[in-house]
Design an enzyme around this catalytic site. Structure first.
Site, PDB file in Angstrom:
ATOM      1  N   LYS A   1       0.731  -1.226   0.240  1.00  0.00           N
ATOM      2  CA  LYS A   1       0.015   0.004  -0.047  1.00  0.00           C
ATOM      3  C   LYS A   1       1.012   1.175   0.153  1.00  0.00           C
ATOM      4  O   LYS A   1       1.924   1.197   0.318  1.00  0.00           O
ATOM      5  CB  LYS A   1      -0.935   0.105   1.271  1.00  0.00           C
ATOM      6  CG  LYS A   1      -1.950  -1.337   1.289  1.00  0.00           C
ATOM      7  CD  LYS A   1      -3.020  -0.963   2.410  1.00  0.00           C
ATOM      8  CE  LYS A   1      -3.637  -1.814   2.326  1.00  0.00           C
ATOM      9  NZ  LYS A   1      -5.041  -1.888   3.591  1.00  0.00           N
TER      10      LYS A   1
ATOM     11  N   TYR B   1     -12.561  -2.329  -3.733  1.00  0.00           N
ATOM     12  CA  TYR B   1     -12.776  -2.267  -2.242  1.00  0.00           C
ATOM     13  C   TYR B   1     -14.374  -2.193  -2.005  1.00  0.00           C
ATOM     14  O   TYR B   1     -14.772  -1.934  -0.976  1.00  0.00           O
ATOM     15  CB  TYR B   1     -12.231  -1.166  -1.326  1.00  0.00           C
ATOM     16  CG  TYR B   1     -10.725  -1.707  -0.657  1.00  0.00           C
ATOM     17  CD1 TYR B   1     -10.780  -2.789   0.002  1.00  0.00           C
ATOM     18  CD2 TYR B   1      -9.710  -0.870  -1.017  1.00  0.00           C
ATOM     19  CE1 TYR B   1      -9.508  -3.278   0.520  1.00  0.00           C
ATOM     20  CE2 TYR B   1      -8.612  -1.452  -0.558  1.00  0.00           C
ATOM     21  CZ  TYR B   1      -8.193  -2.570   0.308  1.00  0.00           C
ATOM     22  OH  TYR B   1      -7.427  -2.843   0.656  1.00  0.00           O
TER      23      TYR B   1
ATOM     24  N   PHE C   1     -15.215   3.936   6.909  1.00  0.00           N
ATOM     25  CA  PHE C   1     -13.946   4.110   6.717  1.00  0.00           C
ATOM     26  C   PHE C   1     -13.864   4.021   5.082  1.00  0.00           C
ATOM     27  O   PHE C   1     -12.528   4.279   4.588  1.00  0.00           O
ATOM     28  CB  PHE C   1     -12.892   3.239   7.359  1.00  0.00           C
ATOM     29  CG  PHE C   1     -13.142   1.710   7.178  1.00  0.00           C
ATOM     30  CD1 PHE C   1     -12.764   1.097   6.131  1.00  0.00           C
ATOM     31  CD2 PHE C   1     -13.767   1.256   8.298  1.00  0.00           C
ATOM     32  CE1 PHE C   1     -12.723  -0.168   5.664  1.00  0.00           C
ATOM     33  CE2 PHE C   1     -14.042  -0.206   8.322  1.00  0.00           C
ATOM     34  CZ  PHE C   1     -13.423  -1.045   6.998  1.00  0.00           C
TER      35      PHE C   1
ATOM     36  N   ARG D   1       2.574  -6.184   9.223  1.00  0.00           N
ATOM     37  CA  ARG D   1       2.060  -5.233   9.926  1.00  0.00           C
ATOM     38  C   ARG D   1       2.652  -4.640  11.406  1.00  0.00           C
ATOM     39  O   ARG D   1       2.671  -3.485  11.650  1.00  0.00           O
ATOM     40  CB  ARG D   1       0.233  -5.417  10.118  1.00  0.00           C
ATOM     41  CG  ARG D   1      -0.362  -5.163   8.633  1.00  0.00           C
ATOM     42  CD  ARG D   1      -1.489  -5.802   8.394  1.00  0.00           C
ATOM     43  NE  ARG D   1      -2.258  -5.591   7.381  1.00  0.00           N
ATOM     44  CZ  ARG D   1      -3.620  -5.968   7.030  1.00  0.00           C
ATOM     45  NH1 ARG D   1      -4.093  -6.699   7.835  1.00  0.00           N
ATOM     46  NH2 ARG D   1      -4.299  -5.476   5.918  1.00  0.00           N
TER      47      ARG D   1
ATOM     48  N   HIS E   1      -2.241  -5.297   1.687  1.00  0.00           N
ATOM     49  CA  HIS E   1      -3.650  -6.053   1.569  1.00  0.00           C
ATOM     50  C   HIS E   1      -3.173  -7.340   1.055  1.00  0.00           C
ATOM     51  O   HIS E   1      -2.380  -7.581   0.125  1.00  0.00           O
ATOM     52  CB  HIS E   1      -4.443  -5.362   0.361  1.00  0.00           C
ATOM     53  CG  HIS E   1      -5.516  -6.219  -0.131  1.00  0.00           C
ATOM     54  ND1 HIS E   1      -6.756  -6.081   0.419  1.00  0.00           N
ATOM     55  CD2 HIS E   1      -5.732  -7.035  -1.147  1.00  0.00           C
ATOM     56  CE1 HIS E   1      -7.505  -7.063  -0.065  1.00  0.00           C
ATOM     57  NE2 HIS E   1      -6.962  -7.596  -1.048  1.00  0.00           N
TER      58      HIS E   1
HETATM   59  P1  DAT Z   1      -7.902  -6.709   5.926  1.00  0.00           P
HETATM   60  O1  DAT Z   1      -7.039  -5.715   5.124  1.00  0.00           O
HETATM   61  O2  DAT Z   1      -7.045  -7.239   7.189  1.00  0.00           O
HETATM   62  O3  DAT Z   1      -8.309  -7.763   4.935  1.00  0.00           O
HETATM   63  P2  DAT Z   1     -10.481  -5.670   6.065  1.00  0.00           P
HETATM   64  O4  DAT Z   1     -10.784  -6.288   4.699  1.00  0.00           O
HETATM   65  O5  DAT Z   1     -11.331  -5.555   7.306  1.00  0.00           O
HETATM   66  O6  DAT Z   1      -9.013  -5.700   6.631  1.00  0.00           O
HETATM   67  O7  DAT Z   1     -10.418  -3.918   5.793  1.00  0.00           O
HETATM   68  C1  DAT Z   1      -9.881  -3.531   4.573  1.00  0.00           C
HETATM   69  C2  DAT Z   1      -9.021  -2.324   4.869  1.00  0.00           C
HETATM   70  O8  DAT Z   1      -9.966  -1.430   5.296  1.00  0.00           O
HETATM   71  C3  DAT Z   1      -7.909  -2.516   6.063  1.00  0.00           C
HETATM   72  O9  DAT Z   1      -6.682  -3.201   5.684  1.00  0.00           O
HETATM   73  C4  DAT Z   1      -7.909  -1.141   6.449  1.00  0.00           C
HETATM   74  C5  DAT Z   1      -9.091  -0.374   6.182  1.00  0.00           C
HETATM   75  N1  DAT Z   1      -9.778  -0.379   7.560  1.00  0.00           N
HETATM   76  C6  DAT Z   1     -10.398  -1.587   8.146  1.00  0.00           C
HETATM   77  N2  DAT Z   1     -10.748  -1.470   9.377  1.00  0.00           N
HETATM   78  C7  DAT Z   1     -10.760   0.087   9.638  1.00  0.00           C
HETATM   79  C8  DAT Z   1     -11.193   0.770  10.513  1.00  0.00           C
HETATM   80  N3  DAT Z   1     -11.559   0.858  11.585  1.00  0.00           N
HETATM   81  N4  DAT Z   1     -10.719   2.295  10.395  1.00  0.00           N
HETATM   82  C9  DAT Z   1      -9.987   2.691   9.601  1.00  0.00           C
HETATM   83  N5  DAT Z   1      -9.753   1.819   8.517  1.00  0.00           N
HETATM   84  C10 DAT Z   1     -10.013   0.466   8.463  1.00  0.00           C
HETATM   85 MG    MG Z   2      -9.840  -7.505   3.622  1.00  0.00          MG
END
Ligand code: DAT
Ligand code: MG
Length: 140
Positions: free
Chosen positions: A11, A51, A59, A104, A117
Site C-alpha cells: 500500500k 474495495y 472508513f 503489519r 492487502h
Molecule cells: P484486511 O485488510 O486485514 O483484510 P478488512 O478487509 O477488514 O481488513 O479492511 C480492509 C481495509 O480497510 C484495511 O486493511 C484497512 C481499512 N480498515 C479496516 N478497518 C478500519 C477501521 N476501523 N478504520 C480505518 N480503516 C479501516
Molecule cells: Mg480484507
C-alpha cells in the site's frame, strides 16, 4: 498439498517509505513466490471498485482516498496455502493486534495505513488477481 495464488498489494504508506524490498523479503522467507508484480497508481474510482465490498463501512471514503494517494505495488503470490499463509505473514488488520514478526507489526502506521492487502479466500483471490493481472502477466 494445494498450491494457491493470492493477490497482494503493497500500500501507499509502504511504497512511500521505500519498504517494498523488505516486505517482499518477508513473503519469500515464508515460501511465497512473487509470480507477478507491477507498480500502479490507482484512481480513486479504481480503488473504490476494488474495495466495493466495504462500501457501506464508515472508513470507505478514507480507504479509497488513501489507496489512490500514491503508487501501490500489486502482486500475485504463489505457494502452498498461499492465501492463509499470506494472511499470517501480514498480521492482524490493526497493527496494535498484529503478532511479532508480521509485516503489519513491523511496518504498519495505523489500522488504515497498514502497509499490505491480501485476499481472504479462494473466490476473492481469483477475483482480485483478475482485477489487476491478465493471465499472460502471471509467470509461475
Ligand atoms: P484486511 O485488510 O486485514 O483484510 P478488512 O478487509 O477488514 O481488513 O479492511 C480492509 C481495509 O480497510 C484495511 O486493511 C484497512 C481499512 N480498515 C479496516 N478497518 C478500519 C477501521 N476501523 N478504520 C480505518 N480503516 C479501516
Ligand atoms: Mg480484507
Amino acid at each position: 498439498m494445494a498450491i494457491e495464488r493470492t493477490l497482494s498489494i503493497i500500500k501507499p504508506d509502504a511504497t512511500r517509505r521505500n519498504l517494498t524490498g523488505k516486505i517482499n523479503a518477508k513473503f519469500e522467507e515464508a515460501g511465497l513466490r512473487i509470480v507477478a508484480q507491477k507498480r500502479i497508481h490507482l484512481t480513486k474510482d479504481q480503488a473504490g471498485k476494488f474495495y466495493e465490498v466495504h462500501k457501506e463501512r464508515p472508513f470507505y471514503d478514507e480507504l479509497c482516498s488513501f489507496m489512490a494517494s500514491e503508487p501501490v505495488v500489486a502482486q500475485v503470490l504463489e505457494g502452498e496455502r498461499a492465501i492463509a499463509k499470506n494472511r499470517e505473514v501480514m498480521g492482524a488488520t490493526n497493527p496494535a493486534n498484529a503478532a511479532d514478526g508480521t509485516i503489519r507489526k513491523e511496518f504498519a502506521l495505523s489500522v488504515g495505513e497498514n502497509s499490505v492487502h491480501g485476499s481472504d479466500a479462494p473466490e476473492t483471490a481469483a477475483q482480485e488477481i483478475s482485477f489487476f493481472f491478465a493471465g499472460l502477466e502471471i509467470v509461475g
